[in-house]
Design a protein around this motif. Structure first.
Motif, mmCIF file in Angstrom:
data_model
loop_
_atom_site.group_PDB
_atom_site.id
_atom_site.type_symbol
_atom_site.label_atom_id
_atom_site.label_comp_id
_atom_site.label_asym_id
_atom_site.label_seq_id
_atom_site.Cartn_x
_atom_site.Cartn_y
_atom_site.Cartn_z
ATOM 1 N N LYS A 1 9.131 -3.176 -18.274
ATOM 2 C CA LYS A 1 10.478 -3.742 -18.259
ATOM 3 C C LYS A 1 11.224 -3.399 -16.976
ATOM 4 C CE LYS A 1 11.673 -1.343 -21.926
ATOM 5 N NZ LYS A 1 10.448 -0.572 -22.196
ATOM 6 N N SER A 2 11.261 -2.095 -16.665
ATOM 7 C CA SER A 2 11.984 -1.665 -15.457
ATOM 8 C C SER A 2 11.330 -2.244 -14.212
ATOM 9 C CB SER A 2 12.007 -0.144 -15.352
ATOM 10 O OG SER A 2 12.698 0.403 -16.438
ATOM 11 N N THR A 3 10.008 -2.297 -14.223
ATOM 12 C CA THR A 3 9.300 -2.844 -13.073
ATOM 13 C C THR A 3 9.726 -4.290 -12.830
ATOM 14 O OG1 THR A 3 7.443 -1.403 -13.601
ATOM 15 C CG2 THR A 3 7.000 -3.219 -12.109
ATOM 16 N N PHE B 1 20.779 -4.860 -15.969
ATOM 17 C CA PHE B 1 21.041 -3.587 -16.648
ATOM 18 C C PHE B 1 19.716 -2.963 -17.065
ATOM 19 C CE2 PHE B 1 24.869 -6.076 -17.590
ATOM 20 C CZ PHE B 1 25.874 -5.167 -17.366
ATOM 21 N N ASP B 2 19.503 -1.703 -16.690
ATOM 22 C CA ASP B 2 18.295 -1.018 -17.143
ATOM 23 C C ASP B 2 18.671 0.100 -18.109
ATOM 24 O OD1 ASP B 2 15.817 -0.021 -17.580
ATOM 25 O OD2 ASP B 2 15.292 0.278 -15.481
ATOM 26 N N GLU B 3 18.575 -0.178 -19.398
ATOM 27 C CA GLU B 3 18.903 0.789 -20.457
ATOM 28 C C GLU B 3 20.208 1.518 -20.181
ATOM 29 O OE1 GLU B 3 16.058 2.316 -22.731
ATOM 30 O OE2 GLU B 3 14.309 1.532 -21.686
ATOM 31 N N PRO B 4 21.298 0.779 -19.966
ATOM 32 C CA PRO B 4 22.543 1.435 -19.552
ATOM 33 C C PRO B 4 23.137 2.326 -20.632
ATOM 34 C CG PRO B 4 22.961 -0.853 -20.076
ATOM 35 C CD PRO B 4 21.474 -0.680 -20.141
HETATM 36 MG MG LIG Z 1 12.166 1.598 -17.896
#
Ligand SMILES: [Mg+2]
Ligand SMILES: Nc1ncnc2c1ncn2[C@@H]1O[C@H](COP(=O)(O)OP(=O)(O)OP(=O)(O)O)[C@@H](O)[C@H]1O
Length: 360
Positions: free
Chosen positions: A42-44, A157-160
């Protein structure tokens, strides 16, 4: 407002392929949630869209422009991370305006944007404080504010919310949804929390091992999961699976010694042929009480465990030799050892091929 298109995106870290020919079309103004277990990429994917990672193959378009090789600052995006990374020596106001000063935005314009962001996020009384004097939720709002002042079309947004406690998470979740309703920006939001995904998303993309399993509205992924993995990932408590086979030319599902009628499945879902399969029944689909008799499938079960949740109560039992969970009203008075008659319509459930685990 801008659309985002990811075309055949492939990303390798050395010999490891993390994203594999991934395709996603995010519409203008859409709130898209990327959902998946830890390590699924996901983050990638988000970092590729932001331009923080060089991709191995494929293209990324933002607002119709091919930005594949553009710098992050040229892409018209604002990003909010899980760790807020505020500058501790600067006030909230300083944190909000820092990026704009660097970009040589004129002072009156900076003041205008900071004031607007502070108003939207309700942090006006905090502008003079340092981050150390803020609560976790307030810091997170400042971090969102930093993306807001950049006046961009796309928010990433990355797991804010994942550093916050449960109550604050729920509060900020609502604020984020209100923010999206107000601004109408395109938002791409990474989480592994399926409740966040269900409540925030216009559409959810469920990822596994760098591959999108299904991309659809929350109700679609809940009611018609495209495979067994998605069915099990979405929903809390987890969906119940029965292992067995479709028999009688698709009219019945047989598991252990129980017969589940499938009348109506073909009409609303898809053609069935005899084969080994999984039947998935949501805990919410189970009925107790006076209406049970009308259900196509009924059974007498023994309550093994009761989990009161307040608004509702979860009941754990065994059916067809498999652990089985279902939901009752929080007002129901049930205790372990009780016998209950339950019922549901198997044709409203989901059937998956035993081997491919794809929806039938
Ligand atoms: Mg991640
Ligand atoms: N710099 C790197 N070098 C090698 N492998 C990496 C690198 N960064 C990430 N990976 C691997 O790529 C995969 C995807 O990582 P990613 O951070 O995108 O996962 P994620 O879905 O965001 O997970 P989480 O929910 O834990 O944040 C993981 O297996 C991870 O170990």
């Amino acid at each position: 407002m801008t659309n985002v298109t990811v075309k055949d995106l492939t990303l390798d870290f050395g010999a490891v392929r993390v994203l594999d020919k991934l395709n996603i079309d995010i519409q203008e103004g859409e709130f898209l949630v990327l959902l998946g277990a830890s390590g699924c990429g996901k983050s990638t994917l988000l970092n590729c869209i932001a331009g923080l990672l060089d991709i191995s193959d494929g293209e990324i378009h933002i607002g119709g422009r091919n930005v594949t090789w553009e710098e992050p600052s040229e892409r018209g995006i604002g990003m909010v991370f899980q760790s807020y990374a505020l500058y501790p020596q600067m006030s909230v106001e300083g944190n909000l305006s820092f990026g704009l000063k660097n970009a040589r935005v004129p002072k009156p314009e900076i003041a205008k944007r900071v004031a607007r962001a502070a108003e939207i996020l309700q942090i006006e009384p905090l502008l003079k404080r340092k981050p150390a004097a803020l609560s976790g939720g307030q810091r997170q709002r400042v971090a969102i504010g930093r993306a807001l002042v950049r006046d961009v079309d796309v928010f990433l947004f990355d797991e804010p919310l994942s550093n916050l406690d449960a109550k604050l998470r729920a509060d900020l979740r609502v604020e984020l949804k209100l923010l999206h309703q107000k601004l109408d920006n395109t938002m791409i939001y990474v989480t592994h929390d399926q409740v966040e995904a269900m409540t925030l998303a216009d559409r959810i993309a469920i990822m596994r091992g760098g591959v999108v399993q299904q991309i659809a509205s929350p109700s679609e992924v809940y009611d018609r999961p495209s495979n067994k993995y998605v069915a099990g990932f979405i929903g809390s408590p987890t969906i119940n699976f029965f292992e067995g086979s479709i028999t009688d030319g698709g009219r019945e599902f047989l598991s252990a010694d129980l017969h589940f009628p499938l009348t109506g499945y073909e009409a609303t879902q898809g053609a069935l042929t005899a084969r080994p399969a999984w039947l998935g029944i949501r805990p919410e689909a189970v009925i107790t009480g006076t209406d049970v008799a009308q259900q196509p499938f009924t059974a007498d079960i023994t309550v093994e465990l009761v989990e009161p949740m307040g608004s509702d109560t979860l009941i754990y039992t065994t059916l067809a030799g498999t652990p089985f969970r279902f939901r009752m009203s929080g007002k129901a008075s049930v205790a372990a050892g009780d016998t209950l008659k339950i019922g549901f319509d198997p044709a409203q459930g989901s059937l998956f091929d035993k081997t491919t685990e794809k929806r039938l």
